[in-house]
Design an enzyme around this catalytic site. Structure first.
Site, PDB file in Angstrom:
ATOM      1  N   HIS A 100      18.266 -11.054 -36.809  1.00 41.42           N
ATOM      2  CA  HIS A 100      16.294 -11.506 -36.094  1.00 41.42           C
ATOM      3  C   HIS A 100      17.146 -11.863 -34.450  1.00 41.42           C
ATOM      4  CE1 HIS A 100      18.213 -15.874 -36.512  1.00 41.42           C
ATOM      5  NE2 HIS A 100      18.560 -15.551 -38.448  1.00 41.42           N
ATOM      6  N   GLU A 152      12.597 -15.362 -38.469  1.00 45.30           N
ATOM      7  CA  GLU A 152      13.617 -15.185 -39.645  1.00 45.30           C
ATOM      8  C   GLU A 152      13.757 -16.601 -39.177  1.00 45.30           C
ATOM      9  OE1 GLU A 152      17.151 -15.265 -41.296  1.00 45.30           O
ATOM     10  OE2 GLU A 152      17.139 -16.712 -40.214  1.00 45.30           O
ATOM     11  N   HIS A 183      23.154 -23.676 -36.666  1.00 44.59           N
ATOM     12  CA  HIS A 183      22.179 -24.811 -36.412  1.00 44.59           C
ATOM     13  C   HIS A 183      22.205 -25.652 -35.627  1.00 44.59           C
ATOM     14  CE1 HIS A 183      19.523 -22.805 -39.612  1.00 44.59           C
ATOM     15  NE2 HIS A 183      19.761 -21.517 -38.378  1.00 44.59           N
TER      16      HIS A 183
END
Ligand code: CO
Ligand code: ZN
Length: 330
Positions: free
Chosen positions: A62, A193, A302
């Protein structure tokens, strides 16, 4: 390869706003494939034709990254925002974001009465140096990605959006190395995604592959007080067995392990308790497909400093090439 990693990880491309990413990736992959197209959602689909004896294999890496979107501008020119994908408040304080028009913003939160506690996302704001709504260079609906330079220290590589630009790099480098294949390989650089594997879903419905392989990052268990997990940085490509959204096709996992062992490529088995990848969407597209995932182990997923090991990236590229260059018996 670090040059390509730097170029892709430092670029702007939150979910839904991947146009610039697609423009960056297209010239990198175009020389190594037979056909290239873009679908209605913006997925970039690069096809390398097989010799007719193999399967239809879809790869998915992605292009999008997590980010934020302005939901409100205060009359003093501060931006309130909502998340695009899995943005954790504790990764935001003092960080910087960049908008499509180049505007940089500093992220902070409302005053903390208890410094041991962090505010929820709706108490954070972005300061772009504006003093009113009128002089604010961005507005409601504008999306921003995080800003952080790429660094390499020994084999350790750190950047924002390693998730999943490192998967894009694996796909590009594998297609470069893949001399010939029995399979029709559909190399998809997918969109959206991070908001629910949406791009890969429509791509897979369009392609109807026999086999789907996502290339994405996975968590690790090798940092202080991590949730126990048998994946570490530097120990090889991770072959996904299960995550929160998918159980990988047993036959495909077996093929992946076999290819790794034959070629002496270091690998580890991944059982990820949270999260999923584009492979989930590919697996349950149309009437279904045999899906799996080659994961690049990654620390601090993240956060603005996602960290991978170059040796695992190499192993992932080599494993993918081994899988694609030989017949796949499921
Ligand atoms: Co992610
Ligand atoms: Zn990802």
């Amino acid at each position: 390869m670090n040059e390509l990693i730097k170029k892709l990880t430092e670029a702007y491309g939150p979910s839904g706003f991947e146009d610039g990413m697609r423009d960056l990736i297209r010239p990198e992959i175009e020389p190594y494939v037979d056909e290239i197209s873009v679908d209605a959602m913006g997925n970039l689909i690069a096809v390398k034709k097989g010799d007719g004896s193999g399967l239809k294999v879809m790869l998915a890496a992605h292009m999008d990254e997590i980010g934020v979107m302005v939901s409100h501008v205060t009359k003093e020119g501060f931006l309130r925002f909502t998340n695009i994908g899995g943005v954790y408040p504790h990764t935001l304080m003092g960080g910087r974001v960049q908008f499509a028009n180049g505007t940089i913003g500093v992220v902070h939160s409302d005053r903390l009465t208890d410094r041991g506690k962090i505010h929820p996302l709706n108490k954070f704001f972005i300061d772009v140096g504006a003093t009113s709504r009128e002089d604010c260079p961005v507005g409601v609906g504008d999306a921003a990605g995080f800003v952080r330079p790429f660094i390499a220290q020994g084999s350790r590589l750190t950047a924002k959006s390693m998730d999943d630009r490192i998967g894009c790099v694996v796909a590009i480098e594998a297609m470069k190395k893949l001399a010939s294949t029995p399979h029709d390989v559909y190399c998809v650089f997918s969109v959206q995604e991070e908001v629910g594997t949406r791009g890969a879903m429509v791509s897979a419905n369009g392609i109807s592959p026999d086999v789907g392989i996502a290339l994405d990052v996975t968590g690790v268990g090798d940092v202080p007080e991590a949730r126990p997990m048998d994946v570490s940085l530097g120990k090889g490509a991770a072959i996904k067995v299960k995550d929160a959204g998918m159980i990988a096709h047993v036959g495909l996992v077996k093929v992946m392990k076999q290819r790794a062992e034959e070629a002496n490529i270091p690998y580890q088995l991944e059982v990820l308790e949270g999260g999923s990848t584009d492979a989930r969407s590919i697996q349950i597209s149309n009437a279904g497909s045999a899906a799996g995932c080659i994961s690049i182990p990654c620390r601090y997923v993240h956060s603005p400093s996602e960290t991978v090991d170059a040796r695992d990236v190499e192993a992932s590229i080599n494993l993918l090439v081994e899988i694609l260059s030989k017949p796949i018996a499921l």
